[in-house]
Motif scaffolding. Structure first.
Motif, PDB file in Angstrom:
ATOM      1  N   CYS A 172    -108.994   8.953 -24.790  1.00 20.60           N
ATOM      2  CA  CYS A 172    -109.142   8.093 -23.612  1.00 20.60           C
ATOM      3  C   CYS A 172    -109.020   6.628 -24.001  1.00 20.60           C
ATOM      4  N   SER A 173    -109.592   6.265 -25.160  1.00 20.35           N
ATOM      5  CA  SER A 173    -109.550   4.867 -25.586  1.00 20.35           C
ATOM      6  C   SER A 173    -108.141   4.449 -25.978  1.00 20.35           C
ATOM      7  N   GLU A 174    -107.322   5.396 -26.432  1.00 23.30           N
ATOM      8  CA  GLU A 174    -105.947   5.090 -26.812  1.00 23.30           C
ATOM      9  C   GLU A 174    -105.035   5.022 -25.588  1.00 23.30           C
ATOM     10  N   ALA A 175    -105.165   5.996 -24.697  1.00 28.37           N
ATOM     11  CA  ALA A 175    -104.269   6.080 -23.541  1.00 28.37           C
ATOM     12  C   ALA A 175    -104.748   5.224 -22.378  1.00 28.37           C
ATOM     13  N   GLY A 176    -106.076   5.045 -22.264  1.00 25.69           N
ATOM     14  CA  GLY A 176    -106.648   4.304 -21.149  1.00 25.69           C
ATOM     15  C   GLY A 176    -106.809   5.188 -19.921  1.00 25.69           C
ATOM     16  N   VAL A 177    -107.603   4.737 -18.976  1.00 23.94           N
ATOM     17  CA  VAL A 177    -107.794   5.466 -17.723  1.00 23.94           C
ATOM     18  C   VAL A 177    -108.221   4.480 -16.639  1.00 23.94           C
ATOM     19  N   MET A 178    -107.637   4.620 -15.465  1.00 22.26           N
ATOM     20  CA  MET A 178    -108.028   3.799 -14.319  1.00 22.26           C
ATOM     21  C   MET A 178    -109.463   4.160 -13.938  1.00 22.26           C
ATOM     22  N   GLY A 179    -110.332   3.164 -13.843  1.00 19.73           N
ATOM     23  CA  GLY A 179    -111.751   3.414 -13.665  1.00 19.73           C
ATOM     24  C   GLY A 179    -112.110   4.256 -12.466  1.00 19.73           C
ATOM     25  N   ILE A 180    -111.399   4.107 -11.374  1.00 17.86           N
ATOM     26  CA  ILE A 180    -111.714   4.829 -10.142  1.00 17.86           C
ATOM     27  C   ILE A 180    -111.289   6.293 -10.203  1.00 17.86           C
ATOM     28  N   LEU A 181    -110.337   6.630 -11.077  1.00 18.20           N
ATOM     29  CA  LEU A 181    -109.755   7.976 -11.115  1.00 18.20           C
ATOM     30  C   LEU A 181    -110.786   9.085 -11.328  1.00 18.20           C
ATOM     31  N   PRO A 182    -111.660   8.994 -12.354  1.00 18.97           N
ATOM     32  CA  PRO A 182    -112.641  10.066 -12.523  1.00 18.97           C
ATOM     33  C   PRO A 182    -113.606  10.173 -11.345  1.00 18.97           C
ATOM     34  N   GLY A 183    -113.813   9.077 -10.622  1.00 22.61           N
ATOM     35  CA  GLY A 183    -114.654   9.136  -9.435  1.00 22.61           C
ATOM     36  C   GLY A 183    -114.062  10.057  -8.382  1.00 22.61           C
ATOM     37  N   ILE A 184    -112.753   9.986  -8.219  1.00 21.35           N
ATOM     38  CA  ILE A 184    -112.064  10.843  -7.239  1.00 21.35           C
ATOM     39  C   ILE A 184    -112.082  12.303  -7.691  1.00 21.35           C
ATOM     40  N   ILE A 185    -111.713  12.536  -8.940  1.00 20.86           N
ATOM     41  CA  ILE A 185    -111.625  13.911  -9.451  1.00 20.86           C
ATOM     42  C   ILE A 185    -113.013  14.547  -9.551  1.00 20.86           C
ATOM     43  N   GLY A 186    -113.987  13.806 -10.073  1.00 17.04           N
ATOM     44  CA  GLY A 186    -115.340  14.346 -10.197  1.00 17.04           C
ATOM     45  C   GLY A 186    -115.964  14.664  -8.857  1.00 17.04           C
ATOM     46  N   THR A 187    -115.666  13.852  -7.846  1.00 20.68           N
ATOM     47  CA  THR A 187    -116.189  14.104  -6.503  1.00 20.68           C
ATOM     48  C   THR A 187    -115.561  15.359  -5.901  1.00 20.68           C
ATOM     49  N   ILE A 188    -114.283  15.588  -6.178  1.00 20.49           N
ATOM     50  CA  ILE A 188    -113.633  16.820  -5.717  1.00 20.49           C
ATOM     51  C   ILE A 188    -114.278  18.040  -6.400  1.00 20.49           C
ATOM     52  N   GLN A 189    -114.593  17.902  -7.682  1.00 22.56           N
ATOM     53  CA  GLN A 189    -115.293  18.988  -8.365  1.00 22.56           C
ATOM     54  C   GLN A 189    -116.630  19.288  -7.685  1.00 22.56           C
ATOM     55  N   ALA A 190    -117.358  18.243  -7.310  1.00 19.69           N
ATOM     56  CA  ALA A 190    -118.644  18.419  -6.634  1.00 19.69           C
ATOM     57  C   ALA A 190    -118.456  19.126  -5.289  1.00 19.69           C
ATOM     58  N   ALA A 191    -117.397  18.751  -4.574  1.00 22.73           N
ATOM     59  CA  ALA A 191    -117.110  19.390  -3.284  1.00 22.73           C
ATOM     60  C   ALA A 191    -116.836  20.882  -3.465  1.00 22.73           C
ATOM     61  N   GLU A 192    -116.097  21.227  -4.519  1.00 27.68           N
ATOM     62  CA  GLU A 192    -115.813  22.634  -4.793  1.00 27.68           C
ATOM     63  C   GLU A 192    -117.094  23.396  -5.114  1.00 27.68           C
ATOM     64  N   ALA A 193    -117.997  22.766  -5.848  1.00 26.46           N
ATOM     65  CA  ALA A 193    -119.268  23.417  -6.186  1.00 26.46           C
ATOM     66  C   ALA A 193    -120.075  23.719  -4.928  1.00 26.46           C
ATOM     67  N   ILE A 194    -120.148  22.759  -4.030  1.00 25.37           N
ATOM     68  CA  ILE A 194    -120.900  22.950  -2.777  1.00 25.37           C
ATOM     69  C   ILE A 194    -120.272  24.058  -1.944  1.00 25.37           C
ATOM     70  N   LYS A 195    -118.950  24.096  -1.870  1.00 26.55           N
ATOM     71  CA  LYS A 195    -118.252  25.134  -1.115  1.00 26.55           C
ATOM     72  C   LYS A 195    -118.518  26.529  -1.691  1.00 26.55           C
ATOM     73  N   ILE A 196    -118.490  26.612  -3.005  1.00 26.97           N
ATOM     74  CA  ILE A 196    -118.715  27.908  -3.656  1.00 26.97           C
ATOM     75  C   ILE A 196    -120.138  28.401  -3.420  1.00 26.97           C
ATOM     76  N   ILE A 197    -121.112  27.509  -3.548  1.00 25.34           N
ATOM     77  CA  ILE A 197    -122.516  27.898  -3.380  1.00 25.34           C
ATOM     78  C   ILE A 197    -122.808  28.314  -1.939  1.00 25.34           C
ATOM     79  N   THR A 198    -122.253  27.598  -0.984  1.00 19.00           N
ATOM     80  CA  THR A 198    -122.515  27.896   0.427  1.00 19.00           C
ATOM     81  C   THR A 198    -121.510  28.880   1.013  1.00 19.00           C
ATOM     82  N   ASN A 199    -120.520  29.268   0.197  1.00 23.26           N
ATOM     83  CA  ASN A 199    -119.507  30.247   0.608  1.00 23.26           C
ATOM     84  C   ASN A 199    -118.764  29.801   1.868  1.00 23.26           C
ATOM     85  N   ILE A 200    -118.270  28.568   1.833  1.00 23.61           N
ATOM     86  CA  ILE A 200    -117.500  28.041   2.959  1.00 23.61           C
ATOM     87  C   ILE A 200    -116.135  27.548   2.484  1.00 23.61           C
ATOM     88  N   GLY A 201    -115.221  27.440   3.417  1.00 27.84           N
ATOM     89  CA  GLY A 201    -113.926  26.842   3.118  1.00 27.84           C
ATOM     90  C   GLY A 201    -113.080  27.662   2.159  1.00 27.84           C
TER      91      GLY A 201
END
Length: 381
Positions: A195-224
């Motif tokens: 990561c330190s060599e290639a770099g990463v846009m700071g906001i990017l993991p916020g978007i991806i990590g939040t999508i992961q959280a959404a998937e977790a909630i969907k799986i637990i509640t069995n929706i979507g």
């Protein structure tokens, strides 16, 4: 995810806290109770783990396990939003737990201040309903994948690099694909920038990590419709999502025990390259040589100009790897090495190895400096 009715019932405070969830017909009281009685393990409290943990705690997940062995550094704060300036020097697990407790005191937080390994993964992960892979390296991803296959746990995968990220859900059902269906063979380590060599846009993991959280909630509640058998890819530069279908290969599920994943991922080498043994040298050995015969040595730095400006070795010459691979610098290096011995370094030793393999094609031999500028600075300190 099953607990007694008394344990699952929501208090008046919880009903007020989660009112916007409860008002959703798809979630309601039942779904919120499922979140309360659920447990999620998160491996990694960096860029991906930060938003995921924050939103899972806010959503009312009853128990969260956090696995990480790193400490908070200034370079983390650009994207790892669960940590603050006051967290510098703290274990990431401790910093994350403090933040979670401020968001939701009712959330039970288990912390594992250790690296996830083949010897502890099954014991740590078996207690949780859903596993979230927020790691940043291939050995850990394969380890998490295989542990989830053995334990029969859903694995919510996310990864990021530069301006692009991807998310998927593995091992959700008996027919689901897993990480080995996506990447059957690990890529050669010398081709993988950190990561330190290639770099990463700071906001990017916020978007991806939040999508992961959404998937977790969907799986637990069995929706979507979870990302089961689908890879969601996001490009921040183009502000564009695309989706790919991932098929399950029955052979990739044939996992019955955990292995040495560091060795597994280091066995793969770059194909179709000149067969040559690259000699290497440690920083300690290099310093001895520099003190004895520096005039006979060409110390070549193959990092970028920006990296060079931040930190460099006195007397070194900067020629970025891209200039070597494009052929622009070959003649210059041939002239310079006609009367001097070539020693090549980068940040960690990966790009310098690539540079030397490329130079070998033109008859230019050199020595790789193990650990690169990171090892040099550590030795200096």
């Amino acid at each position: 995810m099953e607990q007694s009715q008394n344990e699952a019932n929501l208090s008046s405070e919880e009903i007020a806290r989660y009112a916007r969830h409860i008002s959703l017909p798809e979630i309601g009281i039942k779904g919120q109770e499922q979140l309360k009685t659920s447990s999620i393990a998160c491996i990694g409290t960096g860029g991906l783990g930060s938003p995921l943990l924050i939103y899972l705690a806010a959503a009312g997940i009853g128990r969260i396990g956090i696995v990480d062995f790193d400490v908070v550094e200034y370079s983390n704060l650009q994207r790892q939003i669960i940590h603050t300036t006051h967290s510098i020097g703290l274990l990431k697990t401790d910093s994350a737990k403090q933040h979670i407790r401020k968001i939701n005191p009712s959330c039970r937080v288990d912390i594992f201040n250790q690296k996830l390994t083949s010897s502890n993964a099954l014991e740590i992960l078996k207690a949780y309903d859903v596993i979230c892979d927020c790691s940043d390296n291939f050995p850990t991803r394969y380890l998490i994948n295989d542990a989830c296959l053995i334990l029969n746990k859903p694995n919510i995968y996310g990864s990021i690099a530069r301006f692009e990220g991807q998310v998927s859900v593995f091992n959700l059902t008996e027919d689901s694909p897993n990480y080995r269906d996506l990447i059957p063979t690990p890529p050669p380590q010398e081709l993988i920038p950190s990561c330190s060599e290639a770099g990463v846009m700071g906001i990017l993991p916020g978007i991806i990590g939040t999508i992961q959280a959404a998937e977790a909630i969907k799986i637990i509640t069995n929706i979507g419709y979870p990302l089961n058998g689908r890879i969601l890819i996001f490009n921040a530069l183009k502000m564009q999502f695309k989706e790919l279908t991932l098929k399950s290969n029955p052979e990739s599920k044939n996992i019955h025990k955990l292995i040495d994943y560091e060795s597994f991922c280091s066995e793969v080498k770059v194909k179709d390259e000149v067969e040559c043994d690259i000699e290497s040298i440690s920083i300690k050995e290099l310093k001895v040589l520099l003190s004895q015969s520096s005039k006979e040595m060409l110390l070549l730095d193959v990092r970028s100009q920006n990296e060079y400006n931040q930190s460099s070795i006195t007397g070194s010459l900067l020629i970025p790897l891209s200039s070597i691979e494009s052929g622009k610098a070959i003649d210059e290096i041939k002239i310079l090495t006609a009367t001097k011995n070539l020693y090549v370094f980068c940040k960690s030793g990966k790009r310098s190895l690539l540079a030397l393999k490329h130079l070998n094609k033109f008859g230019i031999r050199g020595i790789n400096i193990l650990g690169g500028i990171d090892a040099w600075n550590s030795e200096k300190n």
